[in-house]
Motif scaffolding. Sequence first.
Motif, PDB file in Angstrom:
ATOM      1  N   THR A  42      84.813 -17.759  12.923  1.00 44.78           N
ATOM      2  CA  THR A  42      85.066 -16.910  11.759  1.00 44.78           C
ATOM      3  C   THR A  42      84.056 -15.770  11.706  1.00 44.78           C
ATOM      4  O   THR A  42      82.862 -15.978  11.913  1.00 44.78           O
ATOM      5  N   SER A  77      87.489 -11.891   5.838  1.00 42.05           N
ATOM      6  CA  SER A  77      87.136 -12.957   6.761  1.00 42.05           C
ATOM      7  C   SER A  77      88.251 -13.111   7.777  1.00 42.05           C
ATOM      8  O   SER A  77      89.417 -13.294   7.404  1.00 42.05           O
ATOM      9  N   VAL A 111      82.980 -12.479   9.129  1.00 37.32           N
ATOM     10  CA  VAL A 111      83.133 -11.856   7.814  1.00 37.32           C
ATOM     11  C   VAL A 111      82.552 -10.444   7.864  1.00 37.32           C
ATOM     12  O   VAL A 111      81.403 -10.251   8.270  1.00 37.32           O
ATOM     13  N   SER A 142      78.850 -14.147  11.241  1.00 32.67           N
ATOM     14  CA  SER A 142      79.823 -14.868  12.059  1.00 32.67           C
ATOM     15  C   SER A 142      79.329 -16.248  12.456  1.00 32.67           C
ATOM     16  O   SER A 142      78.133 -16.526  12.433  1.00 32.67           O
TER      17      SER A 142
END
Length: 130
Positions: free
Chosen positions: A85, A108, A87, A81
Motif C-alpha cells: 500500500t 491510498s 499513500v 508506503s
Amino acid sequence: MTEHLDPLNVAYQAFGHFEHGLATGEWQAFINMLSDDFTFWFPVGPYHGLNVGKERAIAFLQYVSESFSEGLTLTLDRVTSNETTVVFEFRDEGLLLGQPYKNRVAVSFDVRGDRLCAYREYFGSDGKSN
C-alpha cells in the motif's frame, strides 16, 4: 520467471497517471493500471462508500472530470508506503462545478503486481487553511 515489481514504483506510475487525469480528464493510462477486480472507496456523493469493479471506476472518473471540468492542479506533500500500500498526501485546487476549490487529500493505492487493485480517498479540508 516473473520479474519482481516494486509496489512503490508501480504506485508512483499510477499516481502520475492519476494526476494527469485530474488535470486533463484523460484517464486511459490510469484505467489501464486497474486490476479487473478493482475496488475503491470514496467519502461523499453518489460514489460514497465501497465501489466494486473497473466499470464503476470508469464511471467515477468520468464524474470527477465533469465536476472539475477545467482540471485540478496537485501539489504532492508526502508519500508513505509498505509492501502493498502507498499513500499519497497532496493539496489540490481548481474549480468544482465552476466554484473555486482547494483541498487536502490522501489517496491510498493497494498494489498487486503491476496493477492497482484498490483505491481509497480521504479529504475534509474546506480549503480555508493550508
